[in-house]
Structures are given as structure tokens and as C-alpha cells.
Write a protein that holds these residues in place. Sequence first.
Motif, short mmCIF file in Angstrom:
data_model
loop_
_atom_site.label_atom_id
_atom_site.label_comp_id
_atom_site.label_asym_id
_atom_site.label_seq_id
_atom_site.Cartn_x
_atom_site.Cartn_y
_atom_site.Cartn_z
N SER A 1 -4.16 -9.05 -8.11
CA SER A 1 -2.23 -9.36 -8.34
C SER A 1 -1.26 -8.17 -7.41
CB SER A 1 -2.31 -8.83 -9.79
OG SER A 1 -2.20 -7.46 -10.52
N SER B 1 -1.08 -6.43 -3.84
CA SER B 1 -1.22 -6.32 -2.21
C SER B 1 -0.12 -6.06 -1.39
CB SER B 1 -0.95 -7.93 -1.59
OG SER B 1 0.04 -8.93 -1.29
N THR C 1 -1.35 -7.55 6.12
CA THR C 1 -1.58 -7.79 4.56
C THR C 1 -3.19 -6.72 3.97
OG1 THR C 1 -0.59 -9.83 4.68
CG2 THR C 1 -1.53 -9.30 2.62
N VAL D 1 5.69 -3.42 1.82
CA VAL D 1 6.46 -4.66 1.07
C VAL D 1 5.04 -4.83 0.30
CG1 VAL D 1 7.23 -7.11 -0.05
CG2 VAL D 1 7.84 -5.91 2.12
N ARG E 1 3.56 -6.16 -3.16
CA ARG E 1 3.83 -7.03 -4.55
C ARG E 1 2.49 -6.83 -5.80
NH1 ARG E 1 2.70 -11.65 1.08
NH2 ARG E 1 4.43 -11.36 1.48
N GLY F 1 7.00 -9.18 -8.81
CA GLY F 1 7.78 -9.42 -7.43
C GLY F 1 7.60 -7.98 -6.89
N GLU F 2 8.43 -8.02 -4.73
CA GLU F 2 8.27 -7.54 -4.66
C GLU F 2 9.19 -6.36 -4.50
OE1 GLU F 2 9.31 -9.87 -0.69
OE2 GLU F 2 6.78 -10.91 -1.48
N HIS F 3 8.60 -5.64 -3.57
CA HIS F 3 9.21 -3.50 -3.58
C HIS F 3 9.11 -3.19 -2.64
CE1 HIS F 3 9.04 -3.75 -8.24
NE2 HIS F 3 8.35 -4.59 -8.57
N GLU F 4 9.79 -2.80 -1.45
CA GLU F 4 9.91 -2.50 -0.68
C GLU F 4 9.87 -0.90 -0.45
OE1 GLU F 4 12.75 -3.38 3.39
OE2 GLU F 4 12.03 -4.90 2.99
#
Length: 430
Positions: A220, A222, A234, A259, A261, A265-268
Motif C-alpha cells: 500500500s 511507494s 519509484t 512523493v 503514496r 493519497g500522496e504526500h510530498e
Amino acid sequence: MSNFTNDAFGAGHDHIFLGAAHADNERRTWMVIALCSAMMVAEIVGGSLFGSLALVADGLHMSTHAGAMLIAALAYTYARRHATDSRFVFGTGKLGDLAGFTSAIVLAMIALLIGYEAVSRFFSPVPIHFGQAIPIAVVGLLVNLASVWLLSGDHHGHSHGHSHGHSHGHGHEGEHGHDDEVQRVFGTAGVFAVSIFEDGVPPVFRITPETANSKLTSDSVSVVTIRPDGTRQTFAFAERNGYLESKEDIPEPHAFRAVVRLPDGEHEIEFEEHDHGHDDAHDAASRDHNIRAAYVHVIADAAVSVLAIIGLVLARAFGWLWMDPLAGVVGALVIANWSWGLMRDTGGILLDMNPDRRMAENVRHVIEDNGDTVLDLHLWRVGPGHMSAIVSVVTHEAQRNPDFYHAALKRFRGLSHVTVEINPTRAAAY
């Protein structure tokens, strides 16, 4: 069905497992012997000419000092000259540990002699000739300090070429090290620390939960890195004991946007390149115990000289004759403690104790992350900065040969010799 090989990589088939600073340490040790020998001759000749028994006694003491250094020097020379001798199955890299163990025993005997002499003087004080004793102690201290300076170039055993690297969050599992290299992600599942971690392997990402009941699965999560030139990479993750670790290594430099994941959602986040020093995580595996033994000897002698000077000065100034033997007792205890530490470390290596359990854990993870099972794994040190491994693997993939595992394990700096035993399953064999 089994496929067995003892092919090695790193040091090659010549089995030369000497420390990277071997030649430099050998030269330094012989220089200390020359210094001590010159001082020994000067004191004995001078004492004989001027009738100073104390000076002759210190010259004889200096001869034992040079003799202890000779153990280290001869070990270096012999190991270098016989490094390619096929009779030594795993090379001569551990000869320095044998010399270090021997020096530790010598130090222990010196501690016992000093302690015995000091205690006997408590009960039977002897007259002290302060005018001669103090200058001789000062000269002895200066010689020892010069010896310390000559040996201090690599006494901690940093194996140049094996132990350099970046210390991205060194520590135990789940620890991050420097806070400025840890970024935190706040998601609906909790707070997670994302760090760049290196401990015996090239840098990898680690994601660790920092709130109670927070948990992530490897499928879940990456991370995608975005470098200033737009290059993207990646990273997939594997589950460890309480945290996730990336399967891929992080190339240098470590300046990029990342980023992360997560299921929500995505977090930078962003990482900046920092200046890093030596990688000390593998001190135990890369330390040169031969130069360490020589260094401990001269440090011990210097410590005894300092204590002797203090004891003599106080005894002369205040008439405290008991200060001289008391300084001897303290010095004996200090030397005994250093001797025990050196004996413990070198003895463990001579008995093939694994000095780097983290590397063994990481080797197992690398193989099992590829879907195989490690049946048996042995790691031991064959020289300063050189580890050897024997790995027995069960695989479901018929095409995996020893070269596959050698390539997978090349990431480990200092793993110089690997023997792989492959045990295909029945399905893979057909």
C-alpha cells in the motif's frame, strides 16, 4: 538437488583480506620501535656512564615497550609477505587479531606486575630519589606521547575504501539518527517518519509509524523521487520488524522531492544533501586490532607516566609517600580494563564470532525479498574491513544460479567472500 559454489567477489580469489591501511600501520609501528629503541639505548648507556640506576631501569622498561611493539610490527610484516600463501585458507587478515590478543595478554601481565609492586610498597615503602625519578618520568611521557602521535593516524581502524559513506540515520531498527534527515508525513492512518537510512548497505528509505495503532503494508506504500533535472524513480517497500524499508537503493546525491503514496493519497516531502562524515556503523568489523593493541599499549604507558609524575610531585611536596604506590594501583586498574576490552574483542574474532549482526539481518532480507528462503547463514570476519559469508538458499526459480546471489549481495561493502549453496525445490528442479 543442490548447486554448490565457493566463488567469491570483492577481494577476488587471491583471498587477500588485509586492512586498507595495512602498509601505513606497518610503517608507523616500525617507526615507534625505532624511537623506543633509540631511547632505550640512550638511557641504558647514559645511566651506565653517569651511575644512575634509575635511568638504567627505565631503559630496561623501554625495552619491554619496544618488545610489545615488535609483536604488532612482525604481525604486519608476516601477514603482508604471506598474504598470497594458499596454505592460509582465508588469507592472513586475522593475524593482526592474533597479535592483538597476544598484546592484550602482555598488557594484563604488566597490569598485574604494576599492581603487585604498588601494593607491596604500601606495606614496605622504599626511599624515592625525586631528583632522578621525576625527570625520567617526564622523558618517558614525552616518548610515549610521540609514540601516540605516530600511531594515531588510524588507531580506530577506519578501513578506508570500506568504511566511508554517508550516515543517513544510523541507529537501531526504527531509529532515525539526525532529525534533519527525517521527514514526517501526516495521514489519516497516523504520523509516519520517512528517513534515508544506511547501515552497512547503500542508502534506503525507511517509513516508521510514530503514532499508536498506525500500520502500513508494503503493497500500500511507494515513494517516487523527483530530482532537479526531472528524473523520476519509484521505490517499492518490504515489511520489516515494525517499519517498511525500500527494496531499491537510493542513488547519490540525496537532494530531491519525494512523493510518498499512502492509502489516503500522496504526500510530498523534500530531502536536502548534507555533509556526512565516516560511517562508523561497522567499527567492530573494520577495526584493525593490531594497531589498536599498539596504540593501547603506548596510551597505557603514557597514563602510567602521568600518574607517576602526579604521585611523585605530591609525595615530594607534602611528604605523601603513599601517593606513589596509589598512582601505581590506579594505573594497573586502568591497564587491566583496557586489556580486557582488547582481549574480548580479538578473542571473539579468533573464534569467528559475527561482529556485525545487522549485516547478517540485511543479507537475509535481500535474499528473502526476492522470494527465496535462507536455510542457513554464517558471517564472520576474515580481516579488517573484510567479512565472509556462507549462505544456504532454497529457491523456487530454476534459473537462479550463484551469480544471481553474488550480484544481489554486492551492495554490502566489506562482504569480500561469499559461498552460496542453492537448494532448488522439486518444482524448480523440473
